[in-house]
Motif scaffolding. Structure first.
Motif, PDB file in Angstrom:
ATOM      1  N   ALA A 149       0.838  -1.209   0.000  1.00  0.00           N
ATOM      2  CA  ALA A 149       0.000   0.000   0.000  1.00  0.00           C
ATOM      3  C   ALA A 149       0.867   1.251   0.000  1.00  0.00           C
ATOM      4  CB  ALA A 149      -0.923  -0.011   1.219  1.00  0.00           C
ATOM      5  N   ARG A 150       1.959   1.234   0.768  1.00  0.00           N
ATOM      6  CA  ARG A 150       2.867   2.394   0.814  1.00  0.00           C
ATOM      7  C   ARG A 150       3.509   2.636  -0.553  1.00  0.00           C
ATOM      8  NH1 ARG A 150       8.076   3.706   1.220  1.00  0.00           N
ATOM      9  NH2 ARG A 150       8.793   1.550   1.182  1.00  0.00           N
ATOM     10  N   THR A 184       1.431  11.185 -10.515  1.00  0.00           N
ATOM     11  CA  THR A 184       0.688  12.439 -10.567  1.00  0.00           C
ATOM     12  C   THR A 184       1.641  13.607 -10.804  1.00  0.00           C
ATOM     13  OG1 THR A 184      -0.948  11.538  -9.050  1.00  0.00           O
ATOM     14  CG2 THR A 184      -0.895  13.928  -9.284  1.00  0.00           C
ATOM     15  N   LYS A 214       2.376   1.670  -3.464  1.00  0.00           N
ATOM     16  CA  LYS A 214       1.354   2.140  -4.403  1.00  0.00           C
ATOM     17  C   LYS A 214       1.100   3.627  -4.214  1.00  0.00           C
ATOM     18  CE  LYS A 214      -1.103  -2.186  -5.153  1.00  0.00           C
ATOM     19  NZ  LYS A 214      -2.322  -2.953  -4.884  1.00  0.00           N
ATOM     20  N   HIS A 215       1.077   4.054  -2.964  1.00  0.00           N
ATOM     21  CA  HIS A 215       0.869   5.475  -2.675  1.00  0.00           C
ATOM     22  C   HIS A 215       2.028   6.313  -3.235  1.00  0.00           C
ATOM     23  CE1 HIS A 215      -0.494   9.022  -0.589  1.00  0.00           C
ATOM     24  NE2 HIS A 215       0.694   9.148  -0.027  1.00  0.00           N
ATOM     25  N   VAL A 216       3.265   5.843  -3.022  1.00  0.00           N
ATOM     26  CA  VAL A 216       4.440   6.547  -3.555  1.00  0.00           C
ATOM     27  C   VAL A 216       4.370   6.591  -5.081  1.00  0.00           C
ATOM     28  CG1 VAL A 216       6.952   6.364  -3.856  1.00  0.00           C
ATOM     29  CG2 VAL A 216       5.941   6.068  -1.591  1.00  0.00           C
ATOM     30  N   TYR A 217       4.012   5.460  -5.689  1.00  0.00           N
ATOM     31  CA  TYR A 217       3.906   5.393  -7.146  1.00  0.00           C
ATOM     32  C   TYR A 217       2.852   6.379  -7.651  1.00  0.00           C
ATOM     33  CZ  TYR A 217       2.202   3.699 -11.619  1.00  0.00           C
ATOM     34  OH  TYR A 217       1.765   3.635 -12.910  1.00  0.00           O
ATOM     35  N   GLU A 218       1.699   6.402  -7.009  1.00  0.00           N
ATOM     36  CA  GLU A 218       0.629   7.307  -7.444  1.00  0.00           C
ATOM     37  C   GLU A 218       1.059   8.763  -7.310  1.00  0.00           C
ATOM     38  OE1 GLU A 218      -2.201   6.721  -8.994  1.00  0.00           O
ATOM     39  OE2 GLU A 218      -1.707   4.591  -9.022  1.00  0.00           O
ATOM     40  N   ARG A 219       1.731   9.103  -6.208  1.00  0.00           N
ATOM     41  CA  ARG A 219       2.206  10.482  -6.042  1.00  0.00           C
ATOM     42  C   ARG A 219       3.203  10.850  -7.141  1.00  0.00           C
ATOM     43  NH1 ARG A 219       4.003  10.296  -0.123  1.00  0.00           N
ATOM     44  NH2 ARG A 219       5.954  10.334  -1.258  1.00  0.00           N
TER      45      ARG A 219
END
Length: 167
Positions: A61-62, A72, A64-69
């Motif tokens: 989850a972490r 973006t 994925k969050h880093v990847y999404e940031r």
């Protein structure tokens, strides 16, 4: 003697039964201890597996969050850069052309100062170049319908004619 032997055999049989009972009891105790140890080890293993699974899910989850940031941020940067790219290209081109013009201007001044270039000759050359260009355009306009004639009079140059030299 037979009585003593029977008594000894009976004692041995009784002793054997008692030893077998003790052996079964010890075997049951060892089996129970072994089962308790296995259950404890299995419980410990299950806890470790569940902790590892929870850690894996948290890290996933972490990440994925880093990847999404990052995605973006890259998309925003890409949009900004593509929006400003034509302006930036124009600015760089104008700057480059300005530097070239300034370099040419300085070189012409240096040549004039050194006496290599005669200002009168430069003026006449610029006049002739202008007249030649005008004549070439009028000729092309006059023979616009005849492409074979235009190709015959086309001037083949290695480099374009220079613009008028300031003098």
């Amino acid at each position: 003697m037979l009585g003593a032997l029977e008594s000894k055999v009976a004692d041995f049989a009784k002793r054997e039964d008692q030893l077998q009972k003790e052996l079964r009891t010890q075997r049951n105790i060892v089996t129970q201890k072994h089962q308790v140890t296995i259950d404890q080890a299995q419980g410990r293993l299950d806890r470790e597996v569940s902790e590892a699974q929870a850690h894996l899910e948290a890290e996933s989850a972490r990440l994925k969050h880093v990847y999404e940031r990052r995605r973006t941020r890259v998309e925003r940067s890409h949009l900004v850069l593509t929006r400003h790219l034509p302006r930036r290209v124009r600015e760089v081109r104008e700057s480059w052309l300005g530097e070239l013009q300034m370099r040419r201007f300085r070189l012409e001044r240096q040549l004039e100062a050194s006496g290599v270039i005669n200002p009168e000759f430069t003026r006449r050359l610029a006049t002739y170049q202008s007249q030649f260009t005008d004549l070439l355009h009028r000729t092309r306009d006059a023979f616009a319908g005849s492409s074979s004639f235009i190709s015959m009079i086309r001037v083949r140059r290695k480099a374009p004619l220079p613009g008028p030299i300031c003098g």
